[in-house]
Design an enzyme around this catalytic site. Sequence first.
Site, PDB file in Angstrom:
ATOM      1  N   ASP A 120      23.466  93.829 -26.037  1.00  0.00           N
ATOM      2  CA  ASP A 120      24.855  93.969 -25.616  1.00  0.00           C
ATOM      3  C   ASP A 120      25.102  93.183 -24.344  1.00  0.00           C
ATOM      4  O   ASP A 120      24.635  93.561 -23.276  1.00  0.00           O
ATOM      5  CB  ASP A 120      25.188  95.448 -25.396  1.00  0.00           C
ATOM      6  CG  ASP A 120      26.659  95.686 -25.127  1.00  0.00           C
ATOM      7  OD1 ASP A 120      27.422  94.702 -25.069  1.00  0.00           O
ATOM      8  OD2 ASP A 120      27.061  96.851 -24.978  1.00  0.00           O
ATOM      9  N   ASP A 319      31.196  87.896 -26.302  1.00  0.00           N
ATOM     10  CA  ASP A 319      30.619  89.227 -26.487  1.00  0.00           C
ATOM     11  C   ASP A 319      29.720  89.229 -27.719  1.00  0.00           C
ATOM     12  O   ASP A 319      30.098  88.727 -28.778  1.00  0.00           O
ATOM     13  CB  ASP A 319      31.729  90.269 -26.644  1.00  0.00           C
ATOM     14  CG  ASP A 319      31.184  91.661 -26.877  1.00  0.00           C
ATOM     15  OD1 ASP A 319      30.368  92.128 -26.056  1.00  0.00           O
ATOM     16  OD2 ASP A 319      31.550  92.290 -27.892  1.00  0.00           O
TER      17      ASP A 319
END
Length: 439
Positions: A120, A319
Amino acid sequence: MKASNPMVLFNIVFCTFALIFVSTTQGQICNKPQKGSTLQVFHVFSPCSPFRPQKSISWEESVLQMQSEDKTRILYLSSLAVAKKQVVPIASGRGLIQSPTYVVRAMVGTPPQTFLMAVDTSSDAAWVPCSGCVGCPSSTFASEKSTSFNTLGCEAPQCKQVLNPTTCTATACSFNTTYGGSTVAANLSQDSLKLAMDTIPSYTFGCIQQTTGNSVPPQGLLGLGRGPLSLLSQTQSLYQSTFSYCLPGYKSLNFSGSLRLGPTGQPIRIKYTPLLKNPRRSSLYYVNLLGIRVGPKIVDIPASAFAFDAATGAGTIFDSGTTFTRLVQAAYIPVRDEFRRRMGKTAVVSSLGGFDTCYTVPVTIPTMTFMFSGMNVTLPQDNFLIHSSSGSTTCLAMAAAPDNVNSVLNVIANLQQQNHRVLFDVPNSRLGVARETCT
């Protein structure tokens, strides 16, 4: 007794050999020897992943499922972008926790225990479900079996870096976080963390003690943001706040890419764009997106749709945990309309869930280029289209950001990043992109 048919025997031997070969090959792919500071990256649908669906689902169902998870993820990222506090939360969003997109193999403790942790880039801290956890999955970290495990007390400086309210017990710095109706309670802890061939002693992470709801991370999370509890901050002397990844495409046979930590071995021929920093939410990797070209035409998009604003969180980020790129309405609608125009007036547009630009007939696809400050990235078709398994439906694989007050964030998602080497060079405040086939 009759002699066996030679052809039957051949088929039996051939099929047996084929099964052994496939099994052996898959084992070799899933358990490649780790080298230096490079880890394998697996997609959750990979044969190497325990998180892949147990039963096959239709293409339409899988797309709708990913869209649903993306929506939660986008709302989470929007909440990060507008947050007023400057400390990064130790917990990630439900979208990634519930169904991580890409995972890496990490080993925690002494002797080491292996976990497939979600990657992440928009979160900082690592966290792992620990033994005795109420509501956690069966695969947990047995901290009592690790000779190097240590629970941090409230006097530890790391305790002050946790955004969520903390409570002190006689032995632990504890925190709680809530997201989407689910809660996580954890103790801030330290233990040895091994990534590829590198061992990082006394790594700080959240040791989950209790969860409610359905947002439990299957085997933990590895935060690659820029905050104080991130991998980059805790290993600054080892990796010099530099890493890159190559995310495998969904069509890849083994769904295996790589995460390369540190400046060594990074690509030399690569285009860069400056990283922008939002002091209100320093972990997010903001870049300056200037425009989008569909075919030869630069789409007419107001500059305000891409403008970076630290106060509101507006701008564009890369992302790893979002699947499909989301653009604010003022950017998406002109891009979609130009894409449709290129298809021709006779091509009938249909929709699928959140995708509003789908076709059920063969179409001539235009090129698409994202224009950043300092670099242009022209995407292959597989990076902005999705096709049904039968090939009967093709959709533009991006969508508008959720229509709410926080919809100011453009997210360059992992489908658009697949089969590219994306380099995060924090010391030089830049992000690089180069084409690379991830295997």
